[in-house]
Design a protein around this motif. Structure first.
Motif, PDB file in Angstrom:
ATOM      1  N   THR A 174       0.858  -1.191   0.000  1.00  0.00           N
ATOM      2  CA  THR A 174       0.000   0.000   0.000  1.00  0.00           C
ATOM      3  C   THR A 174       0.890   1.236   0.000  1.00  0.00           C
ATOM      4  OG1 THR A 174      -1.719  -1.168   1.237  1.00  0.00           O
ATOM      5  CG2 THR A 174      -1.828   1.242   1.193  1.00  0.00           C
ATOM      6  N   LEU A 175       0.730   2.068  -1.006  1.00  0.00           N
ATOM      7  CA  LEU A 175       1.565   3.252  -1.177  1.00  0.00           C
ATOM      8  C   LEU A 175       1.102   4.384  -0.274  1.00  0.00           C
ATOM      9  CD1 LEU A 175       1.905   3.251  -5.078  1.00  0.00           C
ATOM     10  CD2 LEU A 175       3.431   2.205  -3.393  1.00  0.00           C
ATOM     11  N   SER A 176       1.895   5.425  -0.224  1.00  0.00           N
ATOM     12  CA  SER A 176       1.604   6.560   0.653  1.00  0.00           C
ATOM     13  C   SER A 176       0.300   7.270   0.286  1.00  0.00           C
ATOM     14  CB  SER A 176       2.753   7.570   0.617  1.00  0.00           C
ATOM     15  OG  SER A 176       3.001   7.988  -0.720  1.00  0.00           O
ATOM     16  N   PRO A 196       5.520   7.687  -5.831  1.00  0.00           N
ATOM     17  CA  PRO A 196       5.721   9.098  -5.479  1.00  0.00           C
ATOM     18  C   PRO A 196       6.766   9.429  -4.421  1.00  0.00           C
ATOM     19  CG  PRO A 196       3.640   8.271  -4.577  1.00  0.00           C
ATOM     20  CD  PRO A 196       4.173   7.208  -5.454  1.00  0.00           C
ATOM     21  N   THR A 197       7.077   8.526  -3.496  1.00  0.00           N
ATOM     22  CA  THR A 197       7.961   8.903  -2.393  1.00  0.00           C
ATOM     23  C   THR A 197       9.092   7.905  -2.183  1.00  0.00           C
ATOM     24  OG1 THR A 197       6.782   7.679  -0.647  1.00  0.00           O
ATOM     25  CG2 THR A 197       5.941   9.885  -1.216  1.00  0.00           C
ATOM     26  N   ALA A 198      10.081   8.329  -1.376  1.00  0.00           N
ATOM     27  CA  ALA A 198      11.208   7.454  -1.042  1.00  0.00           C
ATOM     28  C   ALA A 198      10.739   6.227  -0.278  1.00  0.00           C
ATOM     29  CB  ALA A 198      12.244   8.228  -0.223  1.00  0.00           C
ATOM     30  N   ASP A 199       9.770   6.399   0.633  1.00  0.00           N
ATOM     31  CA  ASP A 199       9.232   5.261   1.383  1.00  0.00           C
ATOM     32  C   ASP A 199       8.527   4.279   0.459  1.00  0.00           C
ATOM     33  OD1 ASP A 199      10.180   5.941   3.860  1.00  0.00           O
ATOM     34  OD2 ASP A 199       8.357   6.979   4.494  1.00  0.00           O
ATOM     35  N   THR A 289      20.441   1.836  -4.155  1.00  0.00           N
ATOM     36  CA  THR A 289      20.591   1.195  -5.470  1.00  0.00           C
ATOM     37  C   THR A 289      19.295   1.251  -6.262  1.00  0.00           C
ATOM     38  OG1 THR A 289      20.050  -1.011  -4.604  1.00  0.00           O
ATOM     39  CG2 THR A 289      22.370  -0.380  -4.626  1.00  0.00           C
ATOM     40  N   TYR A 290      18.161   1.166  -5.562  1.00  0.00           N
ATOM     41  CA  TYR A 290      16.889   1.173  -6.280  1.00  0.00           C
ATOM     42  C   TYR A 290      16.495   2.555  -6.779  1.00  0.00           C
ATOM     43  CZ  TYR A 290      15.338   1.992  -1.420  1.00  0.00           C
ATOM     44  OH  TYR A 290      15.185   2.466  -0.131  1.00  0.00           O
ATOM     45  N   ASP A 291      17.253   3.580  -6.375  1.00  0.00           N
ATOM     46  CA  ASP A 291      17.005   4.925  -6.909  1.00  0.00           C
ATOM     47  C   ASP A 291      17.494   5.067  -8.347  1.00  0.00           C
ATOM     48  OD1 ASP A 291      15.834   5.891  -4.556  1.00  0.00           O
ATOM     49  OD2 ASP A 291      17.785   6.365  -3.678  1.00  0.00           O
TER      50      ASP A 291
END
Length: 588
Positions: A174-176, A196-199, A289-291
């Protein structure tokens, strides 16, 4: 939507089953030649019979292998694929006498055979290779014993598929913004570029890598089986090491591998600079790394498969007409399965069989990356078409070492075409980023994985235990050196070795992406700059199939892979692209 038409092999599984029943007769016929190859007529009849059996095998294997990959969860087709592999193992067992018997007859006699007959003449290079390798071919009894272990060779790949795909369940997160999404092995990279976010990126990444973390011991045991099989092979056949065994058959000097490994390892500064640029312009406090999937420029352009195919055609339209014709043939309808579906094998490949048009599997996601993947796999299929059109069966099968030259050559052409068309700053940034990421993925990342593979084999040679901790330590150290990133801070990333199927399917395969990339960059530059005979030399490589040793083939096409300068040229190209990207990003 482009889908495979496998009816060129069989109309249905029932027809496949009927043809499979014919295979044992072919196997027994080949086995009946044991002890009889010393007579020219029998020698000729054996290879005639072998070609007949091989043609049937190609048809049988192609149909069930491709069908199975469309849905690995289809237990009926998976079982039949296993049945096919067992039949192949039986063939290897029953014909294991061949090489020892030919060697026992002596090189002089065998070369007299092949030079006295037009049909056998097509086997000349194959016989030359065999006698070059004769010190590693064992007696008939010993070869038979080794062949009896043939069915176990496919076990690691089967275990890996079961762990990574068949028995694995896709995760929901579940996304932000409250949206629930399903993370799969096919979509997680595109999700990482979009959420949308880093989390949210962390959640998607952890969902994708959860299966590797939770099954780390099973993946490590499976990879240990791969490593032990390699060790058993090189020790039994009197090679110096697993690396030597992997390279010797194609007469590839181990210095080629070590030159590549060392050049990449000693030139990581441009990678760190690129990451610093990305971190700055993406406004990140900390880089993961996933960035790497985040885009530096906002470009929402979608590239459906049909549009991607047209773009690829446009990028090569001014090249040699014969080259263009076979590239277009490679991606004709019926020979490409374009989009992801439940149970379908992940990734992409081109699968070719002598006497048949090659097939391409994609998991096209309408991104710019998937356009490059299409061009890449088209290069493989066109290579197969060129080889099959110009080589007899014994020399049609080119090596992996040169295979990636054909695929990455197409990527260079596509990139140049798209850069020329780019009008806005966003487009230029997007393309430069794709080009840089291409070198990161194909040259640096694959060399990192090859170095991991080398070091894991070193542990076996030293008698060290193979555990998930030991394998992860190698990877943690390499990521720190290459990227200056601590992957233990990312939940699951230290098990990235379990994420790479090629390590389990094809030992000492991945380094060839980097060597081929280096060669293709040199060859493409010669073609682009209209160096005399450059395109003709390249077509010569494509048409030569497996009729020469691959290092020689690359050299004839203009790329000397025994020279570190060929690899250093990739570093120079990478550095210049990073320079250009930084310049464009700073423009107002």
């Amino acid at each position: 939507m482009s889908k495979w038409d496998l009816s060129i092999f069989y109309p249905n599984l029932e027809a496949w089953d009927e043809d499979l029943k014919k295979l044992p007769e072919h196997i027994e016929k080949l086995a009946s030649f044991q002890g009889k190859l010393g007579e020219l007529e029998n020698f000729r009849k054996f290879f005639k019979a072998e070609e007949e059996a091989t043609k049937l095998l190609y048809r049988l294997y192609a149909y069930i292998h491709l069908n199975s990959d469309l849905n690995l969860k289809d237990t009926v087709k998976s079982a039949k694929n296993q049945q096919m592999l067992l039949m192949l193992s039986e063939l290897n067992q029953k014909t294991s006498f061949t090489q020892p018997e030919i060697i026992s007859l002596g090189q002089e006699k065998i070369m007299e055979f092949v030079e006295s007959d037009d049909f056998l003449g097509t086997y000349k290079f194959q016989m030359e290779k065999l006698f070059m390798q004769q010190k590693h071919v064992l007696s008939s009894d010993q070869e038979r014993i080794i062949a009896n272990f043939g069915p176990t060779k496919s076990v690691p790949a089967s275990l890996y598929q079961a762990l990574a795909i068949v028995d694995a369940e896709d995760e929901k997160v579940t996304l932000s913004d409250g949206k629930e999404i399903t993370v799969t092995q096919s979509n997680y990279r595109s999700l990482l570029a979009e959420v949308p976010t880093a989390d949210d990126r962390r959640l998607v990444f952890e969902a994708a890598f959860k299966r590797y973390k939770e099954n780390k011991a099973a993946f490590a045991s499976t990879y240990n089986l791969v490593l032990q099989q390699q060790a058993a092979n090189y020790k039994s056949r009197n090679y110096a090491s697993a690396l030597d065994a992997a390279l010797f058959q194609n007469n590839i000097p181990t210095s080629v591998f070590h030159n590549l490994k060392d050049v990449a390892y000693e030139n990581t500064a441009p990678i760190r600079r690129y990451i610093a640029i990305r971190k700055k312009h993406l406004g990140l406090d900390k880089y993961h790394t996933y960035d790497r999937f985040m885009k530096l420029a906002k470009d929402d352009t979608k590239y459906p498969f049909e549009d991607a195919r047209k773009m690829f055609f446009e990028s090569i339209k001014d090249m040699n007409p014969e080259f263009v014709k076979n590239q277009k043939s490679a991606v004709e309808d019926g020979f490409v399965d374009a989009y992801p579906q439940d149970g379908k094998r992940t990734g992409a490949y081109s699968s070719g069989f002598y006497g048949y048009h090659p097939f391409i599997l994609l998991n096209h996601d309408d991104t710019l990356d998937s356009v490059f993947t299409l061009a890449h796999e088209a290069g493989h299929s066109a290579h197969t078409i060129f080889s099959n059109e110009n080589q007899p069966m014994p020399t049609s099968d080119y090596t992996i070492f040169v295979a990636e030259i054909a695929s990455t050559f197409n990527e260079h052409a596509l990139l140049d075409f798209l850069l020329q068309k780019a009008e806005s700053k966003a487009q230029k940034v997007d393309l430069l980023e794709s080009a840089i990421d291409g070198i990161m993925a194909t040259f640096y990342r694959q060399t990192l994985f090859a170095t991991f593979e080398y070091e894991a084999n070193q542990l076996v040679e030293k008698g060290m235990p193979i555990t998930d901790e030991a394998l992860s330590k190698i990877m943690v150290d390499l990521y720190k050196h290459y990227y200056d990133l601590d992957i233990t801070e990312e939940n699951g990333k230290q098990y990235v070795w379990a994420y790479i199927p090629h390590l389990f399917y094809y030992p000492f395969y991945v380094y060839q992406y980097a060597t081929s990339y280096s060669a293709s960059l040199k060859i493409y530059a010669d073609v682009k700059n209209k160096k005399p005979n450059a395109m003709e030399n390249y077509l010569g490589l494509l048409k030569s199939g497996g009729s020469d040793y691959p290092v020689n083939q690359a050299a004839k096409a203009g790329a000397d892979l025994t020279n570190k300068e060929t690899f250093n040229a990739v570093i120079d190209r990478f550095t210049s692209l990073v320079d250009e990207l930084e310049k464009v990003l700073e423009e107002k």
